[in-house]
Design a protein around this motif. Sequence first.
Motif, mmCIF file in Angstrom:
data_model
loop_
_atom_site.group_PDB
_atom_site.id
_atom_site.type_symbol
_atom_site.label_atom_id
_atom_site.label_comp_id
_atom_site.label_asym_id
_atom_site.label_seq_id
_atom_site.Cartn_x
_atom_site.Cartn_y
_atom_site.Cartn_z
ATOM 1 N N GLY A 47 0.883 -1.394 0.319
ATOM 2 C CA GLY A 47 0.114 0.172 0.187
ATOM 3 C C GLY A 47 0.230 0.800 0.363
ATOM 4 N N VAL A 48 2.008 0.791 0.001
ATOM 5 C CA VAL A 48 3.162 2.260 0.303
ATOM 6 C C VAL A 48 3.298 2.682 -1.705
ATOM 7 N N ASP A 49 3.213 3.645 -2.136
ATOM 8 C CA ASP A 49 3.996 4.389 -3.236
ATOM 9 C C ASP A 49 5.293 4.612 -3.002
ATOM 10 N N PRO A 50 5.872 3.546 -4.033
ATOM 11 C CA PRO A 50 7.643 4.079 -3.883
ATOM 12 C C PRO A 50 8.117 5.081 -4.303
ATOM 13 N N THR A 51 7.480 5.903 -5.406
ATOM 14 C CA THR A 51 8.048 7.244 -6.016
ATOM 15 C C THR A 51 8.037 8.265 -4.935
ATOM 16 N N ALA A 52 7.041 8.029 -3.417
ATOM 17 C CA ALA A 52 7.099 9.146 -2.613
ATOM 18 C C ALA A 52 8.310 9.004 -1.115
ATOM 19 N N PHE A 138 2.173 4.448 14.351
ATOM 20 C CA PHE A 138 2.698 5.342 14.106
ATOM 21 C C PHE A 138 3.866 5.690 12.836
ATOM 22 N N ILE A 139 4.164 4.531 12.488
ATOM 23 C CA ILE A 139 4.697 4.521 11.017
ATOM 24 C C ILE A 139 3.668 4.678 9.984
ATOM 25 N N ALA A 140 2.997 3.967 10.062
ATOM 26 C CA ALA A 140 1.626 4.255 9.322
ATOM 27 C C ALA A 140 1.143 5.718 9.533
ATOM 28 N N VAL A 141 0.595 5.878 10.468
ATOM 29 C CA VAL A 141 0.057 6.738 10.505
ATOM 30 C C VAL A 141 0.824 7.880 10.308
ATOM 31 N N GLY A 142 1.920 8.240 10.569
ATOM 32 C CA GLY A 142 3.149 9.009 9.975
ATOM 33 C C GLY A 142 3.122 9.204 7.984
ATOM 34 N N LEU A 143 2.427 7.721 7.119
ATOM 35 C CA LEU A 143 2.928 7.148 5.775
ATOM 36 C C LEU A 143 1.636 8.666 5.825
ATOM 37 N N GLU A 144 0.585 7.920 5.913
ATOM 38 C CA GLU A 144 -0.274 9.152 5.045
ATOM 39 C C GLU A 144 -0.845 10.362 5.282
ATOM 40 N N ALA A 145 0.165 11.064 5.898
ATOM 41 C CA ALA A 145 0.614 12.500 6.492
ATOM 42 C C ALA A 145 1.858 12.772 5.633
ATOM 43 N N LEU A 146 2.527 11.812 5.326
ATOM 44 C CA LEU A 146 3.693 12.373 4.964
ATOM 45 C C LEU A 146 3.626 13.045 3.333
ATOM 46 N N GLY A 147 3.865 13.961 3.094
ATOM 47 C CA GLY A 147 3.568 14.960 2.039
ATOM 48 C C GLY A 147 2.223 15.392 1.332
#
Length: 454
Positions: A47-52, A138-147
Amino acid sequence: MASAANQMASSISLANFTKATDLKKRLWFTLGALIVFRLLSYVPLPGVDPTALGLLSQQTSGGVLDFFNSFSGGALKRMSLTALGVMPYITASIVVQLATSLSPQLAAIKKEGESGRMRLNQYTRYGTVALTAIQGYFIAVGLEALGANQGVQAVVLPGMLFRLTAVVSLVGGTMFLMWLGEQITSRGIGNGVSLIIMAGIVANMPTQLINLLNGGRTGSMSTLNIILIISAIVGLVLFICFMELAQRRILIQYPKRQTQRGMQADRSHLPLKLNTAGVIPPIFASSLLLMPLTVSQFAGQKVAGQGWWGDLIITLNQYLQHGSPVYMLLYGAGIIFFSFFYTAVVFNPEETADNLKRHGGFIPGIRPGKNTEVYFDYVLTRITVVGAGYLAIICLVPEYLVSALAIPFYLGGTSLLIVVNVTMDTVTQIQSHLYAQQYGDLIKKARLKGGRLR
């Protein structure tokens, strides 16, 4: 006997290595396990976009997470299944060991022998799952808010399903690495967890060395500075080897016994390493720092600009930057504390004094029993002061220079200390297996000659 031992030591070579089939199997197993670890570090979270993820590395570059990213071999930067590495397992083991020292119930379990050790290991595994789940959330929450402010979506489909998937994946990756480390320890060569950490550090070294040399090619770093840096690394490695081999040898004397040469007293030495705790204090201190720092770094992505709570986390991240005074103070205090704590775990003066008294041994000028225990504690405390100071200097001074001069992270003293210590320990275990193989061959030859004589 001495000449025979010297002859055996000189005869151990590659020829003996080819005959050690069990040692070769262990080495191949260790190599295969480390290859599996490196392959897993390139498997991204679902579920993570590698380009981001490039945005993540830019936002946290120069921060303390870059330092911990080197321990996982770049897995944290790539957000792979093994992003957290074995650090939650180490943190859980610290908590269990501290609890064992403070809780009489856990101390009684520890004294039960093998069954007690297995129970404590089970508690450590439970703690590893809990810590990994907290950090993973917290890593998952941070990834959702990243960018989000830049209009970049790091997560393809944010929501509770992604968070659950990320937590399960990170827990599975960490538990697999924990199991892999245990398998290396039992079926391979060396300490499995330490080897996994060393493999992550060594994996980043070629890239960082190329970046250092490219700095000289592009003119961003002078040739003289590059030569000085490489010379400092070589000198640091030699200094670490010298300090790790330094010992305080205590003379032990046993009662006189009748020999062909008359009454003679047996004498031996009890070697106490200057750094009894080895590489454990820096690993323990860094793993304890990783827990709150991971939460604050990734939680800051979510609550940035949302009142006093967001401002507090941002301020905390600024104070805990790599090389900052607060970070150096916490890291140094952790190293010194765990130097004394783990030394007390490894060497028990009371137990050692009792064993000497039981076998008739004593220290010349020191009464057996309680006085010997006090003497051991006296000597051990003073050499641990020197060992803790050595670890703190090796880990903190190069790390500060790395941050101040913008030198690649792998040149830090902590990384070099781990690599040198684990390498020396692994080489020692390989030599032990070769000695065992050599003695086994000598025993077989002696039995064959004895049979022919009959």
